[in-house]
Write a protein that holds these residues in place. Structure first.
Motif, PDB file in Angstrom:
ATOM      1  N   ARG A 102       6.627  11.923 -11.406  1.00 36.45           N
ATOM      2  CA  ARG A 102       7.897  11.474 -10.814  1.00 36.45           C
ATOM      3  C   ARG A 102       7.981  11.886  -9.358  1.00 36.45           C
ATOM      4  N   TYR A 103       7.653  13.153  -9.072  1.00 38.64           N
ATOM      5  CA  TYR A 103       7.732  13.639  -7.697  1.00 38.64           C
ATOM      6  C   TYR A 103       6.681  12.965  -6.819  1.00 38.64           C
ATOM      7  N   THR A 104       5.482  12.837  -7.333  1.00 38.87           N
ATOM      8  CA  THR A 104       4.418  12.193  -6.576  1.00 38.87           C
ATOM      9  C   THR A 104       4.711  10.710  -6.383  1.00 38.87           C
ATOM     10  N   GLY A 105       5.311  10.079  -7.392  1.00 37.62           N
ATOM     11  CA  GLY A 105       5.680   8.666  -7.282  1.00 37.62           C
ATOM     12  C   GLY A 105       6.675   8.418  -6.165  1.00 37.62           C
ATOM     13  N   VAL A 106       7.639   9.309  -6.027  1.00 36.84           N
ATOM     14  CA  VAL A 106       8.596   9.182  -4.924  1.00 36.84           C
ATOM     15  C   VAL A 106       7.871   9.327  -3.591  1.00 36.84           C
ATOM     16  N   GLY A 107       6.964  10.293  -3.506  1.00 37.72           N
ATOM     17  CA  GLY A 107       6.210  10.499  -2.268  1.00 37.72           C
ATOM     18  C   GLY A 107       5.312   9.319  -1.927  1.00 37.72           C
ATOM     19  N   ILE A 108       4.610   8.796  -2.911  1.00 44.45           N
ATOM     20  CA  ILE A 108       3.719   7.653  -2.681  1.00 44.45           C
ATOM     21  C   ILE A 108       4.533   6.418  -2.289  1.00 44.45           C
ATOM     22  N   ALA A 109       5.652   6.193  -2.961  1.00 44.70           N
ATOM     23  CA  ALA A 109       6.493   5.046  -2.599  1.00 44.70           C
ATOM     24  C   ALA A 109       7.016   5.189  -1.171  1.00 44.70           C
ATOM     25  N   LEU A 113       4.033  -4.069   9.747  1.00 46.73           N
ATOM     26  CA  LEU A 113       4.958  -5.203   9.667  1.00 46.73           C
ATOM     27  C   LEU A 113       4.522  -6.425  10.486  1.00 46.73           C
ATOM     28  N   PRO A 114       4.055  -6.277  11.723  1.00 45.12           N
ATOM     29  CA  PRO A 114       3.691  -7.474  12.490  1.00 45.12           C
ATOM     30  C   PRO A 114       2.457  -8.209  11.965  1.00 45.12           C
ATOM     31  N   TYR A 115       1.629  -7.535  11.182  1.00 48.54           N
ATOM     32  CA  TYR A 115       0.405  -8.168  10.700  1.00 48.54           C
ATOM     33  C   TYR A 115       0.630  -9.071   9.490  1.00 48.54           C
ATOM     34  N   TYR A 116       1.615  -8.732   8.675  1.00 46.83           N
ATOM     35  CA  TYR A 116       1.899  -9.495   7.456  1.00 46.83           C
ATOM     36  C   TYR A 116       3.379  -9.302   7.141  1.00 46.83           C
ATOM     37  N   PRO A 117       4.279  -9.938   7.930  1.00 42.64           N
ATOM     38  CA  PRO A 117       5.706  -9.590   7.916  1.00 42.64           C
ATOM     39  C   PRO A 117       6.429  -9.752   6.580  1.00 42.64           C
ATOM     40  N   TRP A 118       6.347 -10.923   5.967  1.00 36.36           N
ATOM     41  CA  TRP A 118       7.102 -11.138   4.733  1.00 36.36           C
ATOM     42  C   TRP A 118       6.621 -10.229   3.623  1.00 36.36           C
ATOM     43  N   TRP A 119       5.328 -10.092   3.525  1.00 38.18           N
ATOM     44  CA  TRP A 119       4.766  -9.246   2.482  1.00 38.18           C
ATOM     45  C   TRP A 119       5.178  -7.787   2.687  1.00 38.18           C
ATOM     46  N   SER A 120       5.195  -7.341   3.937  1.00 38.29           N
ATOM     47  CA  SER A 120       5.603  -5.967   4.228  1.00 38.29           C
ATOM     48  C   SER A 120       7.048  -5.724   3.836  1.00 38.29           C
ATOM     49  N   VAL A 121       7.919  -6.674   4.107  1.00 35.83           N
ATOM     50  CA  VAL A 121       9.328  -6.529   3.738  1.00 35.83           C
ATOM     51  C   VAL A 121       9.480  -6.477   2.218  1.00 35.83           C
ATOM     52  N   ILE A 122       8.753  -7.315   1.504  1.00 36.00           N
ATOM     53  CA  ILE A 122       8.800  -7.309   0.037  1.00 36.00           C
ATOM     54  C   ILE A 122       8.336  -5.963  -0.511  1.00 36.00           C
ATOM     55  N   MET A 123       7.262  -5.420   0.041  1.00 36.48           N
ATOM     56  CA  MET A 123       6.742  -4.134  -0.432  1.00 36.48           C
ATOM     57  C   MET A 123       7.691  -2.982  -0.078  1.00 36.48           C
ATOM     58  N   ILE A 124       8.379  -3.070   1.045  1.00 31.40           N
ATOM     59  CA  ILE A 124       9.351  -2.035   1.421  1.00 31.40           C
ATOM     60  C   ILE A 124      10.509  -2.037   0.420  1.00 31.40           C
ATOM     61  N   VAL A 125      11.024  -3.204   0.086  1.00 24.05           N
ATOM     62  CA  VAL A 125      12.113  -3.304  -0.884  1.00 24.05           C
ATOM     63  C   VAL A 125      11.646  -2.828  -2.256  1.00 24.05           C
ATOM     64  N   MET A 126      10.467  -3.251  -2.664  1.00 19.61           N
ATOM     65  CA  MET A 126       9.922  -2.862  -3.962  1.00 19.61           C
ATOM     66  C   MET A 126       9.780  -1.342  -4.061  1.00 19.61           C
ATOM     67  N   SER A 127       9.288  -0.724  -3.009  1.00 16.95           N
ATOM     68  CA  SER A 127       9.124   0.732  -3.008  1.00 16.95           C
ATOM     69  C   SER A 127      10.470   1.439  -2.999  1.00 16.95           C
ATOM     70  N   GLY A 128      11.459   0.870  -2.334  1.00 22.36           N
ATOM     71  CA  GLY A 128      12.802   1.440  -2.370  1.00 22.36           C
ATOM     72  C   GLY A 128      13.389   1.432  -3.774  1.00 22.36           C
ATOM     73  N   VAL A 129      13.155   0.365  -4.515  1.00 26.61           N
ATOM     74  CA  VAL A 129      13.621   0.275  -5.902  1.00 26.61           C
ATOM     75  C   VAL A 129      12.895   1.305  -6.765  1.00 26.61           C
ATOM     76  N   ILE A 130      11.612   1.514  -6.512  1.00 28.24           N
ATOM     77  CA  ILE A 130      10.847   2.521  -7.250  1.00 28.24           C
ATOM     78  C   ILE A 130      11.426   3.913  -7.009  1.00 28.24           C
ATOM     79  N   ILE A 131      11.713   4.231  -5.754  1.00 23.60           N
ATOM     80  CA  ILE A 131      12.293   5.537  -5.429  1.00 23.60           C
ATOM     81  C   ILE A 131      13.635   5.696  -6.123  1.00 23.60           C
TER      82      ILE A 131
END
Length: 141
Positions: A91-98, A109-127
């Motif tokens: 659990r603690y490591t998962g929060v850190g990795i996310a 973000l500039p290299y793959y913008p939409w995908w980066s935003v999706i992964m940021i939101v996904m990781s926020g939900v994981i946290i």
């Protein structure tokens, strides 16, 4: 007069939510890890998939970003297996990795913008899922 022991439905409901959210976080972290591995492989093998931004302040070679995402993806996959076993370290490591996945995706973000935003939101939900409830140790699945 003897008292009969009763189970409290609130505790059972709370435990079900805790288990459900932890399994949800484990699945989402495994998915984020798998997608990170794929993104890393894409960046290492084929740089033409990504947008090139010449004046970006956090400019890395795309192969370098590929290795970062590949490494984070592998670790996220490993931690997700610990979450399926309801290990406290996972659990603690998962929060850190996310959190590291959020930072890596923000910096790329500039290299793959939409995908980066999706992964940021996904990781926020994981946290959120890992931090919102406490539960007892024990296997969830």
């Amino acid at each position: 007069m003897t008292a009969t022991p009763t189970t409290r439905p609130a505790d059972t409901t709370r435990q079900a939510w805790a288990g459900g959210l932890t399994v949800f976080a484990a699945v989402m972290l495994a998915l984020a890890g798998l997608l990170g591995v794929f993104r890393g492989i894409m960046a290492i093998a084929e740089d033409e998939v990504f947008v090139t931004t010449p004046n970006y302040i956090f400019r890395f070679d795309l192969t370098g970003w590929g290795w970062v995402h590949l490494g984070l993806g592998i670790v996220a996959l490993l931690v997700s297996f610990g979450l399926f076993k309801a290990a406290a370290w996972a659990r603690y490591t998962g929060v850190g990795i996310a959190a590291l996945v959020i930072i890596a995706n923000f910096l790329s973000l500039p290299y793959y913008p939409w995908w980066s935003v999706i992964m940021i939101v996904m990781s926020g939900v994981i946290i959120w899922a890992l931090c919102v409830v406490k539960h007892d140790e024990g296997s969830l699945v």
